[in-house]
Every structure is written in C-alpha cells, then in structure tokens.
Design a protein around this motif. Structure first.
Motif, PDB file in Angstrom:
ATOM      1  N   THR A  62      74.461  28.638  -0.517  1.00 29.65           N
ATOM      2  CA  THR A  62      75.038  29.152   0.723  1.00 29.65           C
ATOM      3  C   THR A  62      73.959  29.410   1.769  1.00 29.65           C
ATOM      4  N   LEU A  63      72.712  29.136   1.378  1.00 28.03           N
ATOM      5  CA  LEU A  63      71.613  29.389   2.287  1.00 28.03           C
ATOM      6  C   LEU A  63      71.669  28.427   3.465  1.00 28.03           C
ATOM      7  N   GLN A  64      71.659  28.961   4.662  1.00 31.20           N
ATOM      8  CA  GLN A  64      71.706  28.138   5.869  1.00 31.20           C
ATOM      9  C   GLN A  64      70.304  28.041   6.449  1.00 31.20           C
ATOM     10  N   THR A  65      69.597  26.967   6.153  1.00 34.67           N
ATOM     11  CA  THR A  65      68.253  26.774   6.646  1.00 34.67           C
ATOM     12  C   THR A  65      67.991  25.295   6.807  1.00 34.67           C
ATOM     13  N   ALA A  66      67.952  24.820   8.045  1.00 34.17           N
ATOM     14  CA  ALA A  66      67.785  23.399   8.298  1.00 34.17           C
ATOM     15  C   ALA A  66      66.430  22.903   7.830  1.00 34.17           C
ATOM     16  N   SER A  67      65.387  23.725   7.976  1.00 27.85           N
ATOM     17  CA  SER A  67      64.046  23.262   7.644  1.00 27.85           C
ATOM     18  C   SER A  67      63.836  23.097   6.141  1.00 27.85           C
ATOM     19  N   LEU A  68      64.527  23.902   5.319  1.00 26.08           N
ATOM     20  CA  LEU A  68      64.343  23.830   3.873  1.00 26.08           C
ATOM     21  C   LEU A  68      65.434  23.049   3.155  1.00 26.08           C
ATOM     22  N   GLU A  69      66.500  22.721   3.841  1.00 20.19           N
ATOM     23  CA  GLU A  69      67.624  22.074   3.181  1.00 20.19           C
ATOM     24  C   GLU A  69      67.224  20.820   2.416  1.00 20.19           C
ATOM     25  N   PRO A  70      66.396  19.934   2.972  1.00 17.86           N
ATOM     26  CA  PRO A  70      66.029  18.733   2.208  1.00 17.86           C
ATOM     27  C   PRO A  70      65.285  19.034   0.914  1.00 17.86           C
ATOM     28  N   VAL A  71      64.344  19.969   0.955  1.00 23.98           N
ATOM     29  CA  VAL A  71      63.580  20.254  -0.257  1.00 23.98           C
ATOM     30  C   VAL A  71      64.416  21.043  -1.265  1.00 23.98           C
TER      31      VAL A  71
END
Length: 326
Positions: free
Chosen positions: A204-213
């Motif tokens: 449920t974490l909303q983080t565009a910068s970390l989403e790929p990793v």
C-alpha cells in the motif's frame, strides 16, 4: 462479588463488547458460584453497534460501582469520545478502579489522559494513527496485551479474550481462569504476540521513486541479494537508495528485503507442507538457523509455532516432514 462494568460507546465493536460480557459472565468459582457481576453501561439507552442496535441497562454513573471497567473499541476510533464518558473514565481511574481496553478502545483511554507515560497496545492496523494522535503513550503494537498496573490494554479482537482470561487469573487463580478458557474454547496462554498477525510490507506504500525496486524485490527476494544489487536495480547509488528507503519506508533496504522474505515464509508455512529447511532456501535466507532466528525475532514465535497457530496443531502434525526432507 467483583463487579465488571462494560462500557457501551456509540458505534461500539460488538465483538469486543460481547467478548468481555460473555467471558466474565460465564466465569465460575470452584464452588459453582458466579465469579463476576457484569453491568453494561452507556450514555444512552440505545447504542449503535454497527450492524445492530443494543439497549443498555445502566448509565455511565454505574461505572462508579465497578471494580473493573472494560472499554471496547469503536468502529471509527478517530471520532472523539464524548466529554461525559471521558470524565467518567477519569473519575473511576482517580478512585483506583482497574480499567482495561479491548482493541482500539485504547484510543478512548488515551483521550482521557490515562495512558500518558504508560506502555500500552492497540490493534496493529491502528498503531500508526495512535502514535500520531497520542505521542505521550509508549505504544507497543507487537504484544497481545499490556498490564501496566491499574490500566490494561489489549490488541485486536481475540486478544481481548486473552486479556479477560488474564484478569480472571489475576482475580481468582489459574484454576478458575483455566475453566473459563475451556468454556471459551480458547487457550489460557498463547505463544508469541500480535506481531505474528501483522502482514509485513503491505503493498500500500505510495512512492513513485521506490516502486520499481520494491516490485523487483518482491520477485527476486528468493535470490542472494546484496545492497549493491538493490541499488543497481533501483538505478541509484547505494547512498541515495539508503536515504530514499529511510525517508519513504522508515526502514533500510536490507530490512525491507528481510521483511519480504519473512512474509513469503509466512505464506509457505500457512499453505504448504514444506519443512523449515526448504522454506528457508526457497525464500532467500542464507541458512535454516538464520531463518529461524530472524523469524523468531520478528514475529515473536518460531516457524513451527506460527504454523500451529495458523494451520492447527493436528494439520501440522499430519503434514510435517522429517527434518532434512524437502
């Protein structure tokens, strides 16, 4: 006779309230006498409990008659508790009455100022909101219940039953509590704490910068992974990756990776017959001993205890493989 007053707040969680009412009402002394007188108290004659409405027989002034006051949770604990109820709780606390909350009932105790400087717990899903609203409380969301003297708090749902049985044991001894636990068809003591029920690293974490990793970790956690490999997968330097993870998840990258592995292991313990060695290998842990130690430290129970809890002792015994197989 010991009097227990169960507070019926508007929008109360019916399960929490009924747990306290039934557990204390059914407790019997060795000679067969009822161990407790139970009163259900509320500000109004009728109280909404989600899917149903209930009638109370006593007002909040009856809390003054109680030796123990139980505060069940409400479906929306962020709605302020009424001033009348808060004052009533403050009055009985000042008189030395034992007060206990079930689930998010801890929010009402904290609103009344009764938990400031105390160790307490509540349902794990409400822990973050609780911390933000009541920073003066020493919250421990990993345990089933906390006894801090005159004020006791419990985690969600069935942990309220654990707390009720614990209080019966404190009042009347192990034999009476054991009998109450048999009537409730529940263990008198459960191994581990609330941590074993928490779904780690929920997506449920909303983080565009970390989403790929994060996505990459989810699909590669079973492999041997170094911090440098995580940074490469994130297209960041190790320093930037560490900073982003701490800022956006509150964890280091390797701690997040371990949490993913633990969650994958939980799923295998719940749904397969695999032995610990195979699960450790399949979820990316360097060794079975490392897996056992981290699992115990993270969830408060061993892998085998976790399996018994979530699959049942009989199922686990029927399907358990000999050590070294699988």
């Amino acid at each position: 006779m010991h009097t227990v007053a169960v507070l019926a707040l508007e929008d109360t969680i019916g399960f929490d309230l009924a747990t306290a009412v039934e557990t204390f009402s059914q407790a019997r002394l060795p000679d067969g006498r009822t161990a407790y007188r139970v009163l259900v108290c509320g500000e109004d004659d009728e109280v909404s409990a989600g899917a149903f409405t209930m009638r109370t027989h006593h007002g909040v002034e009856a809390l003054q008659l109680a030796d123990t006051v139980i505060v069940p949770g409400r479906n929306n604990p962020l709605i302020p508790t009424s001033a009348i109820t808060l004052e009533a709780l403050q009055d009985v606390a000042a008189a030395g009455t034992r007060i206990a909350s079930i689930c998010v009932g801890a929010f009402s105790l904290a609103e009344a100022g009764l938990l400031d400087g105390r160790r307490a717990t509540t349902h794990w899903r409400a822990a973050q909101a609780f911390r933000q609203k009541f920073p003066a409380v020493d919250l421990d969301p990993d345990v089933l219940y906390v006894d801090s003297g005159a004020i006791l708090t419990s985690a969600g749902a069935s942990a309220g039953l654990d707390l009720c049985l614990y209080m019966i044991q404190q009042d009347h001894g192990a034999a009476v509590a054991a009998d109450a636990s048999r009537l409730a068809v529940a263990p008198l003591h459960r191994g581990g704490g609330q941590a074993q029920f928490i779904l780690r690293n929920q997506p449920t974490l909303q983080t565009a910068s970390l989403e790929p990793v994060l996505h990459w970790i989810e699909h590669n956690a079973h492999r041997p992974i170094t911090l440098e490999q995580l940074a490469e997968a994130a297209h960041m330097s190790v320093r930037t990756l560490n900073r982003r993870f701490h800022t956006e998840t509150g964890q280091s990258p390797m701690t997040w990776l371990s949490g993913v592995r633990i969650r994958h292991a939980q799923e295998l313990l719940e749904t397969t017959d695999y032995g610990v060695e195979r699960i450790a290998r399949q979820t990316g842990f360097p060794s079975p001993s490392n897996f056992r130690a981290l699992f115990q430290r993270t969830l408060g129970v061993s892998p085998s205890e976790y399996r018994r809890t979530f699959r049942g002792e009989r199922t686990a015994q029927r399907h358990r493989q000999p050590a070294g197989q699988g």
